[in-house]
Design a protein around this motif. Structure first.
Motif, PDB file in Angstrom:
ATOM      1  N   SER A  35       0.844  -1.205   0.000  1.00  0.00           N
ATOM      2  CA  SER A  35       0.000   0.000   0.000  1.00  0.00           C
ATOM      3  C   SER A  35       0.874   1.248   0.000  1.00  0.00           C
ATOM      4  O   SER A  35       1.837   1.347   0.756  1.00  0.00           O
ATOM      5  CB  SER A  35      -0.886  -0.003   1.247  1.00  0.00           C
ATOM      6  N   THR A  54      -7.274   5.267   2.081  1.00  0.00           N
ATOM      7  CA  THR A  54      -7.384   5.731   0.691  1.00  0.00           C
ATOM      8  C   THR A  54      -8.867   5.865   0.350  1.00  0.00           C
ATOM      9  O   THR A  54      -9.728   5.269   1.000  1.00  0.00           O
ATOM     10  CB  THR A  54      -6.725   4.731  -0.283  1.00  0.00           C
ATOM     11  N   ALA A  70     -10.273   4.599  -2.209  1.00  0.00           N
ATOM     12  CA  ALA A  70     -10.761   3.280  -2.644  1.00  0.00           C
ATOM     13  C   ALA A  70     -11.130   2.431  -1.428  1.00  0.00           C
ATOM     14  O   ALA A  70     -12.131   1.716  -1.437  1.00  0.00           O
ATOM     15  CB  ALA A  70      -9.689   2.585  -3.473  1.00  0.00           C
ATOM     16  N   ASN A  71     -10.335   2.513  -0.374  1.00  0.00           N
ATOM     17  CA  ASN A  71     -10.636   1.757   0.839  1.00  0.00           C
ATOM     18  C   ASN A  71     -11.980   2.221   1.403  1.00  0.00           C
ATOM     19  O   ASN A  71     -12.809   1.414   1.838  1.00  0.00           O
ATOM     20  CB  ASN A  71      -9.512   1.956   1.861  1.00  0.00           C
ATOM     21  N   LEU A  79     -14.739   0.806  -0.764  1.00  0.00           N
ATOM     22  CA  LEU A  79     -14.932  -0.622  -0.482  1.00  0.00           C
ATOM     23  C   LEU A  79     -15.639  -0.819   0.854  1.00  0.00           C
ATOM     24  O   LEU A  79     -16.452  -1.730   1.009  1.00  0.00           O
ATOM     25  CB  LEU A  79     -13.584  -1.356  -0.491  1.00  0.00           C
ATOM     26  N   GLU A 116     -13.457  -4.150  -6.509  1.00  0.00           N
ATOM     27  CA  GLU A 116     -12.143  -3.499  -6.427  1.00  0.00           C
ATOM     28  C   GLU A 116     -11.847  -2.721  -7.702  1.00  0.00           C
ATOM     29  O   GLU A 116     -11.283  -1.627  -7.654  1.00  0.00           O
ATOM     30  CB  GLU A 116     -11.043  -4.533  -6.149  1.00  0.00           C
ATOM     31  N   ALA A 171     -13.793   0.480  -7.672  1.00  0.00           N
ATOM     32  CA  ALA A 171     -13.266   1.461  -6.703  1.00  0.00           C
ATOM     33  C   ALA A 171     -11.853   1.916  -7.071  1.00  0.00           C
ATOM     34  O   ALA A 171     -11.245   2.696  -6.336  1.00  0.00           O
ATOM     35  CB  ALA A 171     -13.271   0.843  -5.304  1.00  0.00           C
ATOM     36  N   ALA A 209      -9.222   0.178  -6.859  1.00  0.00           N
ATOM     37  CA  ALA A 209      -8.420  -0.228  -5.706  1.00  0.00           C
ATOM     38  C   ALA A 209      -6.994  -0.586  -6.116  1.00  0.00           C
ATOM     39  O   ALA A 209      -6.755  -1.138  -7.187  1.00  0.00           O
ATOM     40  CB  ALA A 209      -9.077  -1.412  -5.013  1.00  0.00           C
ATOM     41  N   GLU A 210      -6.069  -0.243  -5.242  1.00  0.00           N
ATOM     42  CA  GLU A 210      -4.653  -0.580  -5.427  1.00  0.00           C
ATOM     43  C   GLU A 210      -4.268  -1.576  -4.344  1.00  0.00           C
ATOM     44  O   GLU A 210      -5.043  -1.812  -3.415  1.00  0.00           O
ATOM     45  CB  GLU A 210      -3.818   0.698  -5.302  1.00  0.00           C
ATOM     46  N   ASP A 227      -5.576  -1.856  -0.467  1.00  0.00           N
ATOM     47  CA  ASP A 227      -6.779  -1.063  -0.211  1.00  0.00           C
ATOM     48  C   ASP A 227      -7.880  -1.827   0.520  1.00  0.00           C
ATOM     49  O   ASP A 227      -8.850  -1.231   0.975  1.00  0.00           O
ATOM     50  CB  ASP A 227      -7.326  -0.473  -1.519  1.00  0.00           C
ATOM     51  N   HIS A 228      -7.734  -3.141   0.638  1.00  0.00           N
ATOM     52  CA  HIS A 228      -8.751  -3.923   1.370  1.00  0.00           C
ATOM     53  C   HIS A 228      -8.378  -4.042   2.856  1.00  0.00           C
ATOM     54  O   HIS A 228      -9.169  -4.532   3.651  1.00  0.00           O
ATOM     55  CB  HIS A 228      -8.835  -5.327   0.776  1.00  0.00           C
TER      56      HIS A 228
END
Ligand code: AMP
Ligand code: MN
Ligand code: MN
Length: 339
Positions: free
Chosen positions: A78, A219, A221-222, A225, A251, A254, A256-257, A260-261
Motif C-alpha cells: 500500500s 485511501t 478506494a478503501n 470498499l 475493487e 473502486a 483499488a490498489e 486497499d482492502h
C-alpha cells in the motif's frame, strides 16, 4: 543518517530478557550467519501489512548499521507506507541471482512468502516471526509467539547484535508494532511494548505521526470498499458472527490498489455483540481470501488452520476455493462450532 542518542535496550527490556537474549543459541547462530554473509536479501509475506513492511525496513537499516548492503524485495504494498524511511530502496523485481543469506520476516509458512523461489535457492536462510503456527521453514528460526508483532521480536535480535536503534530503525519497528496491535490496543501487547515505545517517544520518534499515517488515514478506494462491506454485512448466531465480502469487480470499480482492502474485516468486529468478524475477498476466479477476527473467545487461528491457513488467536486468514455462498457456508459452519 539521523542518529538518536543510543537507547539502553537493556534498561528497557530488563535484566531477565537481557539474560535470555544473551544465552539464546539461535541468536548466536544468527549473528554468525549474518557476519559471514555478503549478499543478503530480505523477504516478507504476500499482501504485506505494516508489520511486514516495518520489519523488512528495520532489518534493512539495521544491517546497514553493521556494514552490510542488503536488498529488500516487496513487489506490491500500500502506498500509505511510502512515508517510511527506506521505501525508495525496495526492489519490486529481482534478477535471477543467488544469495548467501535470505531473511524471512513476519511469515509463518514458506507458501506465503513473496519470492519463495529465491529464498529456497539461497545458501543460508533465517526466519524471524511471531506466529504461533510458524512451521520453522528456515535453517535458523527465531520465533516468539508471545510477541504482538514481528517488529517486537526484532528488538531482541537487534539488542543481541549490538545495533544502535536509529530514528529510521525505531520508526519502522514502531510501525510494525502500532499496526499489529491496532495502536497498542489488542491482546498480546506486553509491558515491553509500552516501555520500548515510551523510550522511542522520549528520543524524539514521532509516534503521533506514525499512528496518524498508518491507522487514521485511508485511501478513497478503501473508503468506497468499506461502503460495500457495510451494505452487505450480515449477522448470524444472534449477532455473534458478522459476515461480509467484496469481489474483484468491486475493487475494479473502486480503482483499488494493493493494500486497499486492509482493515475492512475490522468493520464487523467493532459492532456490539459480535464475537467473530469474517470478511472474504475474491482473490482469483473461484477462490476467496478469508480474514477472521475475534473479540475475546474464539480461536480463529484454529479455524483457519482447518483450511490450510493460520495466524494468531484473534486474527487469522486462509484461502478457500468456491463462490461467495460456498466459501461463506464452509467458514461459517466451522465458526458456529467454535462459538
Ligand atoms: P489478514 O486477515 O490477512 O490480515 O491476516 C491475519 C493474520 O493471519 C496475519 O497475521 C496473517 O499473517 C495470518 N494469515 C493470513 N492468511 C494466512 C494464510 N493463508 N496462512 C497462514 N497465515 C495467514
Ligand atoms: Mn503480517
Ligand atoms: Mn505480524
Amino acid at each position: 543518517m539521523n542518529l538518536l542518542k543510543p537507547i539502553d535496550l537493556n534498561k528497557i527490556l530488563g535484566l531477565k530478557v537481557q539474560e535470555e537474549v544473551e544465552e539464546n543459541k539461535t541468536l548466536k547462530d544468527i549473528e554468525e550467519m549474518i557476519k559471514k554473509s555478503e549478499k543478503i536479501i530480505i523477504f516478507t509475506h504476500e499482501s504485506p501489512d505494516g508489520d511486514a513492511i516495518g520489519s523488512t525496513l528495520s532489518v534493512y537499516h539495521a544491517l546497514k548499521e553493521i556494514g552490510k548492503d542488503p536488498i529488500m524485495y516487496i513487489p506490491e504494498y500500500s502506498r500509505l507506507f511510502d512515508f517510511l524511511p527506506g521505501t525508495g530502496e525496495i526492489k519490486k523485481e529481482l534478477k535471477d541471482e543467488l544469495y548467501d543469506l535470505a531473511i524471512s520476516l513476519d511469515c509463518s509458512d514458506l507458501k506465503r512468502l513473496e519470492g519463495k523461489e529465491y529464498f529456497e535457492n539461497a545458501a543460508n536462510t533465517i526466519a524471524v516471526d511471531h506466529h504461533e503456527n510458524n512451521n520453522m521453514f528456515a535453517d535458523l528460526n527465531y520465533v516468539n509467539s508471545a510477541a504482538p508483532a514481528c517488529a517486537e521480536v526484532l528488538i531482541s535480535m537487534f539488542l543481541y547484535l549490538g545495533i544502535n536503534i536509529t530514528k529510521e530503525i525505531g520508526t519502522c519497528l514502531l510501525t510494525g508494532i502500532i499496526t499489529d496491535t491496532g495502536g497498542f490496543q489488542y491482546q498480546g501487547v506486553t509491558p515491553e511494548t509500552f516501555e520500548f515505545a515510551a523510550e522511542l517517544l522520549r528520543k524524539g520518534i514521532d509516534i503521533p505521526n506514525i499512528s496518524s499515517k498508518v491507522l487514521q488515514t485511508r485511501t478513497k478506494a478503501n473508503f468506497e470498499l468499506s461502503r460495500k462491506v457495510t451494505e452487505r454485512m450480515e449477522f448470524l448466531e444472534n449477532g455473534q458472527i458478522a459476515f461480509s465480502y467484496i469481489n474483484i469487480k468491486d475493487e475494479e470499480e473502486a480503482n483499488a490498489e494493493p493494500g486497499d482492502h486492509e482493515g475492512l474485516v475490522n468493520i464487523g468486529r467493532s459492532i456490539e455483540g459480535v464475537e467473530v468478524s469474517i470478511f472474504i475477498r475474491e482473490k482469483e476466479e473461484n477462490a476467496y481470501k478469508v480474514s477472521m477476527r475475534s473479540v475475546n473467545k474464539v480461536n480463529v487461528s484454529d479455524i483457519c488452520y482447518l483450511f490450510g491457513g493460520g495466524g494468531h488467536v484473534r486474527a487469522a486468514g486462509c484461502l478457500i476455493k468456491g463462490n461467495v455462498e460456498q466459501v461463506k457456508n464452509k467458514i461459517i459452519k466451522e465458526t458456529k462450532k467454535a462459538l
